[in-house]
Structures are given as C-alpha cells and as structure tokens.
Design an enzyme around this catalytic site. Sequence first.
Site, PDB file in Angstrom:
ATOM      1  N   ARG A   9      18.927  68.804 -19.974  1.00  0.00           N
ATOM      2  CA  ARG A   9      19.429  68.266 -21.242  1.00  0.00           C
ATOM      3  C   ARG A   9      20.618  69.079 -21.720  1.00  0.00           C
ATOM      4  NH1 ARG A   9      19.393  69.833 -26.168  1.00  0.00           N
ATOM      5  NH2 ARG A   9      17.931  71.530 -25.790  1.00  0.00           N
ATOM      6  N   VAL A  10      21.594  68.366 -22.266  1.00  0.00           N
ATOM      7  CA  VAL A  10      22.683  68.998 -23.013  1.00  0.00           C
ATOM      8  C   VAL A  10      22.749  68.335 -24.381  1.00  0.00           C
ATOM      9  CG1 VAL A  10      24.091  69.743 -21.054  1.00  0.00           C
ATOM     10  CG2 VAL A  10      24.361  67.431 -21.962  1.00  0.00           C
ATOM     11  N   SER A  11      23.315  69.049 -25.344  1.00  0.00           N
ATOM     12  CA  SER A  11      23.353  68.526 -26.714  1.00  0.00           C
ATOM     13  C   SER A  11      24.458  67.508 -26.924  1.00  0.00           C
ATOM     14  CB  SER A  11      23.522  69.675 -27.715  1.00  0.00           C
ATOM     15  OG  SER A  11      22.413  70.533 -27.644  1.00  0.00           O
ATOM     16  N   THR A  12      25.592  67.681 -26.236  1.00  0.00           N
ATOM     17  CA  THR A  12      26.714  66.765 -26.425  1.00  0.00           C
ATOM     18  C   THR A  12      27.274  66.345 -25.075  1.00  0.00           C
ATOM     19  OG1 THR A  12      28.417  68.471 -26.460  1.00  0.00           O
ATOM     20  CG2 THR A  12      27.357  67.951 -28.576  1.00  0.00           C
ATOM     21  N   GLN A  15      29.372  68.820 -22.900  1.00  0.00           N
ATOM     22  CA  GLN A  15      28.761  69.925 -22.170  1.00  0.00           C
ATOM     23  C   GLN A  15      28.470  69.497 -20.733  1.00  0.00           C
ATOM     24  OE1 GLN A  15      25.529  70.568 -24.989  1.00  0.00           O
ATOM     25  NE2 GLN A  15      26.396  72.549 -25.530  1.00  0.00           N
TER      26      GLN A  15
END
Length: 198
Positions: A9-12, A15
């Site tokens: 997972r990445v936040s944006t 990334q």
Amino acid sequence: MAITFGYARVSTSTQNLDAQRDALIAAGVDARHLRVETASGRRDDRPVLAALLTEVDAGDTVVVAKLDRLGRSVSHLVHVVDELERRDVALRSLSEQIDTSTSAGRFMVHMLAALAQMEADLIRERTLDGLAAARSRGRVGGRPTVMSPDRIAAAQMSLAGGQSMAAVARALGVSVSTVRRHMANLQRGPMDGKAVGQ
C-alpha cells in the site's frame, strides 16, 4: 492448497510501490497473489484490503513489507490481525520480522493488543482528568452560553410580567429550553447555576 498473499500500500498515487513489490516477491509471494492499494493508512475502509480479508482461507499467509502498510493506528492493526487469526490465516511482516504462525509472532501480536488497550485507557484517563480540571475552574464543555447576566435579568422580568417562556425565548433569540434552564438555575442558587451552557 495454502496461498501466500502479499499486500502493498501507498498513500498517494505519486508514491512508488516498487520496493514493496520487490520485497514481497523476494519473500515468496507469487505476483498473481499480490494485492496493491493506493489509500491512506488512516482509512479503515480500504477496498483492496477488505477484499483480501474475504479472499484468504484457513492456512493461507498474508505478507506485508511493514506493519504500517496494514494500518497506522495500533487499534486498527490489531483488528486486522485478529480477523486474520480468527480465520486461521498467518501474517508475516518482513521489516519487523513478525510471523504469527510462530509462538513468538503470536506473542508480539498480543503485545500489540495490550498496547492498543493501554493507549485507549490513557486517552480516556487524560480526557477525564481534563474535564475534572475544567470543572474545578468552573468551566464545562459545550458551546459558550449566549445568556449574559443582562439577558437573564430581562428574561426574569419579562416572565414575572406575565410573558410566556416562548415569547421571551423568541425576543432573546434563544430556545425555550435555554430560558427554562437558566430560570431553573436561578431558583437553585448561584452555586448550582455557575456553569451552564446553551
């Protein structure tokens, strides 16, 4: 047959997921079983993670590069781990070297659960201490009152002159319950009526 799933997972969207992908594949995750999500770790409603939690079966393993990929808060992380444990699914975190298929890994998860409970208890304790300190200084939570001493005196005179509580409330621009509460506090005395909000 047991499957090893990977969750990255990445936040944006700006990334990069490459480092997580590489680490998960190197740890034995087949690219077909790699689940990737772009969402903030603060969100509990991550659709890819939710789908993964329904997809896994007993005996499967979920691998993450770091525990914070599952969630930023300890309480949410413990919730996810509990769900996996309930379904007899192991969790491996490469960075923290946690593997819930081992007794040491399960111990670490129980430590996380204890920390989550302690965190919740400390927040509750600090909140209660803050409220008690505010009360000792004559303050309470809620909106500040619009009923100044002059307005209370005007309401008292109007009511004594025969006006209805509804008419007084309309004239002052407050609710009937606000007028009623302040009049009741006047009857109880100044000590009881110190900290009343609208």
